[in-house]
Enzyme design. Structure first.
Site, mmCIF file in Angstrom:
data_model
loop_
_atom_site.group_PDB
_atom_site.id
_atom_site.type_symbol
_atom_site.label_atom_id
_atom_site.label_comp_id
_atom_site.label_asym_id
_atom_site.label_seq_id
_atom_site.Cartn_x
_atom_site.Cartn_y
_atom_site.Cartn_z
ATOM 1 N N MET A 85 15.641 -59.817 -25.629
ATOM 2 C CA MET A 85 16.960 -59.344 -26.037
ATOM 3 C C MET A 85 16.902 -57.850 -26.327
ATOM 4 S SD MET A 85 18.213 -62.524 -28.452
ATOM 5 C CE MET A 85 19.902 -61.902 -28.537
ATOM 6 N N GLY A 87 19.530 -55.993 -26.867
ATOM 7 C CA GLY A 87 20.700 -55.589 -27.640
ATOM 8 C C GLY A 87 21.913 -55.357 -26.765
ATOM 9 N N SER A 91 21.379 -59.559 -21.679
ATOM 10 C CA SER A 91 20.413 -60.437 -22.330
ATOM 11 C C SER A 91 21.066 -61.277 -23.424
ATOM 12 C CB SER A 91 19.253 -59.622 -22.901
ATOM 13 O OG SER A 91 19.711 -58.641 -23.809
ATOM 14 N N CYS A 178 7.809 -49.960 -17.163
ATOM 15 C CA CYS A 178 8.145 -50.764 -18.336
ATOM 16 C C CYS A 178 8.093 -52.250 -17.992
ATOM 17 C CB CYS A 178 9.535 -50.379 -18.847
ATOM 18 S SG CYS A 178 10.019 -51.232 -20.358
ATOM 19 N N GLY A 202 17.758 -60.553 -18.787
ATOM 20 C CA GLY A 202 19.106 -60.318 -18.271
ATOM 21 C C GLY A 202 19.139 -59.543 -16.976
ATOM 22 N N CYS A 275 15.688 -44.465 -21.084
ATOM 23 C CA CYS A 275 16.164 -44.803 -22.427
ATOM 24 C C CYS A 275 15.467 -43.990 -23.502
ATOM 25 C CB CYS A 275 15.962 -46.293 -22.679
ATOM 26 S SG CYS A 275 14.233 -46.838 -22.573
#
Length: 455
Positions: A85, A87, A91, A178, A202, A275
């Site tokens: 998750m 956020g 997801s 990642c 997700g 990010c």
């Protein structure tokens, strides 16, 4: 509720589709866990994800094995699923759908970098506000939620690798690293420590059981959201334990579900590619981490003329048109970045065209080895571009992809990804990292005979 539990035996998501009304119904298991009501008519594209009965054998007797909607031979309520998750909406909807279908869902969010600068920035990921958003959704769904501090490994495997790659004159893809490291290596291993049956994310990509055993990755219905390009490094053992429930949905449908369920982050902006660069100025990050790369040099034309000076090769990428700091009558593009010489080579657009692309760190997901005569495949060199007809082969240089019609702006450090066909549902066969081109042009030799992945 006991009657419901018996009636809705192991299912992932039960869609009862009415062809005229184009509506679908979600069963009401654990409805009390949701803050909002579950609508009866969501007006989204239906996809049947029912339990399956597959044949099998046990010693001397033939048996029938029941697979739930995640292709796991357990009832849903006995299947433990870890959901990564971030956020974000995607997801969060995955966690909601799995929880509603009766799976034992555990939400995990990764703390990946110092979130101070990104706490209130729209489009950030895995820091500050995003962690709180994931926690709020988990509480809303009534599922356990944990935060893992992966800052040190993310810095080493992703951020420092990103800076090193730019310092070498490449254009890296941090999302690939990642996924390759902290998510599908470390988080998947942690899910195993929790005795989870699978890890769900997700991503918009489909995981499907293959006829010969194992699982394959396939492009989703929503090609505008296709993330298979970023998952080319996923290994076969990892695929066996990964699930991607959003493959049959569009982004608009996912957001509509989030709103209808009443998820607290339903209107949240999508995360951005880099990010961990809150300011969006990646060059400043590279300069801080690799100060030795911050040295000026010549901006040179292909014909040898020095046209100007630059302030560091890491500020440029192949195909770049703007921000060259050069005054010229004709449009010029970055053709080559030579970090060793601290030199940026520019030229006309036609000089960008390449046909043969050598690769390193190739991950092959096909069922059989690449044939000696080559394999005709669609190949993709940028995430925003469609795959183009190509031939994959191995020679003295290693794995090489030949794009039949050529391709522009092929940058070292980017990925070249292979497919077994075109369009939604096409299988992703792996990929590799694009290597630096030699200074001389690779000859545009005619394509030879090859086996086709499309046949």
């Amino acid at each position: 509720q006991g009657h419901q539990r018996q009636h809705f035996k192991p299912l992932f998501l039960l869609y009862l589709f009415h062809p005229e009304r184009r509506s679908c119904f979600l069963h009401r298991r654990n409805r009390a866990n949701f803050a909002g009501s579950c609508p009866q008519d969501w007006n989204i594209r239906p996809k049947r994800l029912m339990q399956r009965i597959v044949p099998g054998s046990l010693n001397s007797g033939e048996m029938r094995m029941t697979l739930n909607g995640l292709d796991i031979a357990k009832p849903a309520e006995k299947t433990r699923v870890v959901v990564a998750m971030s956020g974000g909406i995607d997801s969060s909807v995955v966690a909601a759908l799995l929880a509603r279908a009766g799976y034992e869902v555990i939400g995990i969010t990764l703390q990946l970098y110092d979130h101070g600068a990104a706490t209130h920035r729209a489009g950030s990921c895995c820091a500050g506000r995003d962690i709180q958003d994931a926690r709020n959704v988990a509480q809303q769904l009534g599922i356990p939620h944990y935060v893992l501090d992966y800052e040190s490994r993310f810095r080493e495997d992703v951020i420092e690798s990103f800076a090193d790659s730019y310092a070498r004159g490449e254009t890296p893809i941090p999302c690939v690293e990642c996924n390759r490291t902290v998510k599908f290596r470390d988080l998947l291993a942690f899910a195993g420590e929790l005795d989870a049956d699978c890890l769900a994310t997700g991503h918009y990509v489909e995981s499907r059981a293959l006829a010969g055993g194992g699982r394959g990755l396939f492009r989703p219905i929503d090609l505008d959201r296709d993330q298979s390009y970023f998952l080319f490094a996923t290994t076969k053992p990892q695929l066996a334990r990964l699930r991607f429930p959003l493959a049959g949905m569009t982004k608009a449908e996912t957001r509509a579900i989030a709103r209808e369920i009443g998820l607290s982050n339903a209107d949240k902006a999508d995360s951005q590619d880099i990010c961990f660069v809150p300011s969006g100025n990646y060059a400043e990050l590279v300069r801080k981490l690799k100060p030795e790369a911050d040295r000026p040099g010549a901006s040179r034309h292909l014909d040898g003329r020095v046209l100007g000076q630059h302030e560091g090769t890491f500020r440029f990428t192949i195909g770049q048109r703007r921000g060259l700091g050069i005054a010229a009558r004709e449009p010029l593009y970055v053709i080559r970045v030579d970090a060793a010489r601290s030199e940026v080579v520019v030229g006309p657009r036609e000089a960008l065209a390449l046909r043969e692309i050598p690769l390193r760190d190739v991950n092959w997901l096909g069922d059989t080895p690449i044939p000696s005569e080559g394999l005709a495949i669609p190949a993709r060199v940028r995430s925003a571009r469609a795959p183009k007809p190509a031939m994959l082969r191995q020679d003295e240089r290693g794995i090489v992809v030949e794009i039949f019609d050529g391709e522009e702006g092929v940058a070292p450090g980017q990925a070249c990804v292979f497919y077994g066909g075109d369009g939604a549902g096409a299988r992703m066969l792996g990929g590799g990292t694009i290597m630096r081109q030699p200074e001389g042009r690779i000859p545009l030799a005619p394509a030879g005979e090859a086996v086709s992945a499309l046949s």
